[in-house]
Design an enzyme around this catalytic site. Structure first.
Site, PDB file in Angstrom:
ATOM      1  N   TYR A 135       0.853  -1.189   0.000  1.00  0.00           N
ATOM      2  CA  TYR A 135       0.000   0.000   0.000  1.00  0.00           C
ATOM      3  C   TYR A 135       0.887   1.236   0.000  1.00  0.00           C
ATOM      4  O   TYR A 135       1.796   1.364   0.822  1.00  0.00           O
ATOM      5  CB  TYR A 135      -0.930   0.036   1.227  1.00  0.00           C
ATOM      6  CG  TYR A 135      -1.926   1.166   1.125  1.00  0.00           C
ATOM      7  CD1 TYR A 135      -3.193   0.945   0.615  1.00  0.00           C
ATOM      8  CD2 TYR A 135      -1.576   2.465   1.483  1.00  0.00           C
ATOM      9  CE1 TYR A 135      -4.100   1.986   0.473  1.00  0.00           C
ATOM     10  CE2 TYR A 135      -2.477   3.511   1.349  1.00  0.00           C
ATOM     11  CZ  TYR A 135      -3.731   3.265   0.840  1.00  0.00           C
ATOM     12  OH  TYR A 135      -4.621   4.303   0.689  1.00  0.00           O
ATOM     13  N   ASN A 186      -3.462   6.018   5.974  1.00  0.00           N
ATOM     14  CA  ASN A 186      -4.173   6.828   6.962  1.00  0.00           C
ATOM     15  C   ASN A 186      -4.916   5.928   7.953  1.00  0.00           C
ATOM     16  O   ASN A 186      -4.763   4.704   7.950  1.00  0.00           O
ATOM     17  CB  ASN A 186      -5.126   7.811   6.268  1.00  0.00           C
ATOM     18  CG  ASN A 186      -6.210   7.095   5.473  1.00  0.00           C
ATOM     19  OD1 ASN A 186      -6.524   5.921   5.694  1.00  0.00           O
ATOM     20  ND2 ASN A 186      -6.814   7.810   4.525  1.00  0.00           N
ATOM     21  N   HIS A 235       6.591  15.725   9.704  1.00  0.00           N
ATOM     22  CA  HIS A 235       5.763  14.671   9.113  1.00  0.00           C
ATOM     23  C   HIS A 235       4.282  14.967   9.301  1.00  0.00           C
ATOM     24  O   HIS A 235       3.499  14.944   8.359  1.00  0.00           O
ATOM     25  CB  HIS A 235       6.105  13.315   9.720  1.00  0.00           C
ATOM     26  CG  HIS A 235       7.219  12.607   9.021  1.00  0.00           C
ATOM     27  ND1 HIS A 235       7.112  12.136   7.736  1.00  0.00           N
ATOM     28  CD2 HIS A 235       8.467  12.295   9.431  1.00  0.00           C
ATOM     29  CE1 HIS A 235       8.241  11.558   7.384  1.00  0.00           C
ATOM     30  NE2 HIS A 235       9.087  11.644   8.385  1.00  0.00           N
ATOM     31  N   HIS A 281      -2.613 -40.118  19.467  1.00  0.00           N
ATOM     32  CA  HIS A 281      -1.243 -39.623  19.339  1.00  0.00           C
ATOM     33  C   HIS A 281      -0.255 -40.698  19.798  1.00  0.00           C
ATOM     34  O   HIS A 281       0.742 -40.990  19.125  1.00  0.00           O
ATOM     35  CB  HIS A 281      -1.038 -38.366  20.200  1.00  0.00           C
ATOM     36  CG  HIS A 281      -1.545 -37.107  19.594  1.00  0.00           C
ATOM     37  ND1 HIS A 281      -2.876 -36.856  19.395  1.00  0.00           N
ATOM     38  CD2 HIS A 281      -0.884 -36.003  19.150  1.00  0.00           C
ATOM     39  CE1 HIS A 281      -3.027 -35.650  18.854  1.00  0.00           C
ATOM     40  NE2 HIS A 281      -1.825 -35.116  18.691  1.00  0.00           N
ATOM     41  N   GLU A 335      -1.350 -36.755  28.451  1.00  0.00           N
ATOM     42  CA  GLU A 335      -2.327 -35.747  28.048  1.00  0.00           C
ATOM     43  C   GLU A 335      -3.675 -36.352  27.688  1.00  0.00           C
ATOM     44  O   GLU A 335      -4.611 -35.629  27.350  1.00  0.00           O
ATOM     45  CB  GLU A 335      -1.790 -34.958  26.846  1.00  0.00           C
ATOM     46  CG  GLU A 335      -0.583 -34.092  27.182  1.00  0.00           C
ATOM     47  CD  GLU A 335      -0.092 -33.281  26.000  1.00  0.00           C
ATOM     48  OE1 GLU A 335      -0.576 -33.527  24.867  1.00  0.00           O
ATOM     49  OE2 GLU A 335       0.763 -32.402  26.197  1.00  0.00           O
ATOM     50  N   GLN A 364      11.549  15.226  11.891  1.00  0.00           N
ATOM     51  CA  GLN A 364      10.449  14.304  12.195  1.00  0.00           C
ATOM     52  C   GLN A 364       9.171  15.066  12.519  1.00  0.00           C
ATOM     53  O   GLN A 364       8.074  14.631  12.185  1.00  0.00           O
ATOM     54  CB  GLN A 364      10.819  13.373  13.342  1.00  0.00           C
ATOM     55  CG  GLN A 364      11.961  12.426  13.003  1.00  0.00           C
ATOM     56  CD  GLN A 364      11.736  11.707  11.687  1.00  0.00           C
ATOM     57  OE1 GLN A 364      10.791  10.937  11.535  1.00  0.00           O
ATOM     58  NE2 GLN A 364      12.609  11.955  10.720  1.00  0.00           N
ATOM     59  N   ASP A 367      16.210   7.720   6.323  1.00  0.00           N
ATOM     60  CA  ASP A 367      14.897   7.784   5.679  1.00  0.00           C
ATOM     61  C   ASP A 367      14.983   7.487   4.187  1.00  0.00           C
ATOM     62  O   ASP A 367      14.009   7.009   3.592  1.00  0.00           O
ATOM     63  CB  ASP A 367      14.280   9.177   5.865  1.00  0.00           C
ATOM     64  CG  ASP A 367      13.658   9.352   7.236  1.00  0.00           C
ATOM     65  OD1 ASP A 367      13.409   8.350   7.905  1.00  0.00           O
ATOM     66  OD2 ASP A 367      13.426  10.516   7.620  1.00  0.00           O
ATOM     67  N   GLU A 371      11.370   5.106  17.781  1.00  0.00           N
ATOM     68  CA  GLU A 371      11.494   4.646  16.399  1.00  0.00           C
ATOM     69  C   GLU A 371      12.887   4.986  15.867  1.00  0.00           C
ATOM     70  O   GLU A 371      13.598   4.128  15.338  1.00  0.00           O
ATOM     71  CB  GLU A 371      10.426   5.328  15.546  1.00  0.00           C
ATOM     72  CG  GLU A 371      10.498   4.977  14.065  1.00  0.00           C
ATOM     73  CD  GLU A 371       9.554   5.819  13.228  1.00  0.00           C
ATOM     74  OE1 GLU A 371       9.268   5.405  12.085  1.00  0.00           O
ATOM     75  OE2 GLU A 371       9.115   6.890  13.682  1.00  0.00           O
ATOM     76  N   HIS A 372      13.296   6.252  15.981  1.00  0.00           N
ATOM     77  CA  HIS A 372      14.619   6.712  15.564  1.00  0.00           C
ATOM     78  C   HIS A 372      15.362   7.231  16.787  1.00  0.00           C
ATOM     79  O   HIS A 372      14.813   8.045  17.535  1.00  0.00           O
ATOM     80  CB  HIS A 372      14.526   7.854  14.553  1.00  0.00           C
ATOM     81  CG  HIS A 372      13.670   7.556  13.366  1.00  0.00           C
ATOM     82  ND1 HIS A 372      12.391   8.064  13.222  1.00  0.00           N
ATOM     83  CD2 HIS A 372      13.913   6.816  12.260  1.00  0.00           C
ATOM     84  CE1 HIS A 372      11.877   7.642  12.073  1.00  0.00           C
ATOM     85  NE2 HIS A 372      12.775   6.884  11.475  1.00  0.00           N
ATOM     86  N   SER A 419       5.448   9.302  13.350  1.00  0.00           N
ATOM     87  CA  SER A 419       6.905   9.221  13.344  1.00  0.00           C
ATOM     88  C   SER A 419       7.481   9.836  14.621  1.00  0.00           C
ATOM     89  O   SER A 419       6.899  10.747  15.218  1.00  0.00           O
ATOM     90  CB  SER A 419       7.459   9.944  12.115  1.00  0.00           C
ATOM     91  OG  SER A 419       8.843   9.734  12.011  1.00  0.00           O
TER      92      SER A 419
END
Length: 436
Positions: A133, A217, A265, A423, A418, A262, A364, A330-331, A240
């Site tokens: 996307y 979005n 943004h 099994h 079990e 940043q 970036d 994040e950064h 960001s």
């Protein structure tokens, strides 16, 4: 000067004030989710017809047939060829650096043989088809095309499908050119929750994918959350963020603009600096005041700094490291004399930028490591997007007769414990076969 929170770790209310700044909640309320669910259901039931209706309604683009949604490959090539040479060269250079870094991330299959001949291992294979996307209109980022598409191609993804809205029929030429450079296989001119639905469920024209990646979005984010399970997704990303740890010796103009990088943004982005030097913090604030007028997105920066930004005085660099790990940004820029020593003590960060000359903006676009990073403190448990996000691992088990005997006995005991007798018998039949 721009309004920004000024905090001091010595203050009694510091921890609560910091945590209040760090808190960010998605605005996907019940109204948004209701709209998204309606769109998902319509595309799932009516396919191309619903896509055409939503494209006309939301993007003001009227098309006659589902096949008209696909952007011809020649259009991507045309966009690349028509770029100014400097932009074309920059795209190619960035893609080459991202690809070189991604090549080192690729997981490989492996196996080993035990003494009795039993073979255990792991088989790695790429995803068959991935959907990317890409936002359209003003929020168009060709760098995100490269960061998402190149690792997918390095992983060996069979087919990469890109969706990008074209409001009023207008494309961002750099985005189309980036798709050509990255080797995107097919592009469709759809956006919003309807694009996510088409990728997740498939329509007469758009093929269903195995995983959806890429930013969008709030409606796109909500749609990705809703279709998770039918398909994989990369992450639900928040605004960001940048955290700068500085010892007070870097040019304050550099730090001011790094914070702006940043904050510009969007209004929800977050820019924070930690420093033990109060006088230096004042110098950075003064630089911000002087330089803000030069920024075309000054209004966005001003709002971001006022709502979520902070200049924080810490006791020392040890406390700065502790707070950086708590914030899990994040950064993270470590603008200090010995960044390697500090980096070794950082456990939670999406990406680290070491030294005074390493601007976050380089990451970036073209440094090489991926810029799709965990936000909103999710770096405590998440990692950057990489080749490994486009690969799957399957376990391999091949028992020898002797190995089946040893493992079968253990499996039988545990299975009967079990209460799963089928099994146990499944394992025991191999044991009786060896006794014959």
């Amino acid at each position: 000067m721009p309004e920004i929170h000024r905090l001091d770790s010595r203050d009694a209310e510091f921890a609560s004030r910091l945590d209040a700044l760090l808190t960010w909640e998605s605005v996907a309320d019940e109204g948004v989710i209701s709209i998204v669910n309606e769109i998902l259901g319509a595309v799932r039931e009516r396919g191309d017809a619903a896509l055409l209706e939503y494209t006309a309604r939301f993007d003001r683009l009227v098309l006659d047939r589902g096949s008209d949604l696909e952007v011809p490959a020649e259009r991507l090539a045309q966009a690349l060829d028509s770029l100014p040479s400097a932009q074309r060269e920059a795209l190619h250079l960035a893609a080459e650096r991202i690809r070189a870094y991604a090549e080192r991330q690729r997981l490989e299959s492996w196996e080993y043989t035990e003494a009795d001949g039993t073979v255990l291992g792991q088989q790695v294979s790429p995803l068959d088809r991935v959907g990317l996307y890409v936002p359209g209109g003003k929020a168009a980022y060709p760098s995100s095309v490269l960061m998402n598409a190149v690792p997918a191609k390095v992983a060996g993804v069979g087919e990469l499908i890109m969706v990008v809205p074209a409001p009023g029929g207008e494309f961002n030429e750099l985005v189309l050119a980036a798709a050509a450079v990255a080797g995107v296989d097919r592009v469709f001119t759809i956006g919003g929750a309807q694009a996510v639905a088409a990728l997740a469920y498939g329509t007469e024209t758009v093929p269903a994918v195995d995983k959806i990646v890429g930013p969008g979005n709030i409606y796109v984010a909500a749609a990705k959350r809703q279709v998770y399970g039918t398909v994989g997704i990369d992450m639900i990303a928040g605004p960001s963020e940048i955290l700068i740890v500085c010892d007070g010796q870097t040019d304050p103009d550099w730090i001011a603009v790094d914070l702006f990088s940043q904050a510009e943004h969007d209004e929800d982005a977050q820019a924070i600096m930690l420093c033990p030097d109060a006088d230096y913090i004042d110098r950075v604030a003064a630089a911000m005041d002087e330089l803000l007028a030069e920024m075309p997105r000054a209004d966005i920066i001003r709002t971001s700094l006022r709502v979520r930004g902070a200049l924080i005085r810490v006791r020392d660099m040890d406390e700065a490291v502790a707070l950086a790990n708590h914030i899990a940004p994040e950064h993270l820029e470590l603008s200090v004399a010995e960044p390697d020593a500090l980096a070794a003590r950082i456990h939670h960060a999406g990406a680290m930028f070491l030294g005074r000359y390493t601007a976050e903006a380089l990451g970036d676009y073209c440094a090489g490591p991926n810029h799709v990073l965990p936000t909103s403190r999710t770096a405590r448990f998440s990692s950057p997007l990489g080749v490994y996000d486009f690969q799957k691992r399957a376990s391999i088990i091949r028992c020898s007769a002797e190995g089946a005997g040893v493992l079968g006995q253990t499996a039988s005991v545990l299975a009967r414990g079990e209460g799963l007798i089928a099994h146990a018998r499944s394992a025991e039949y191999r044991l009786s076969d060896q006794k014959d």
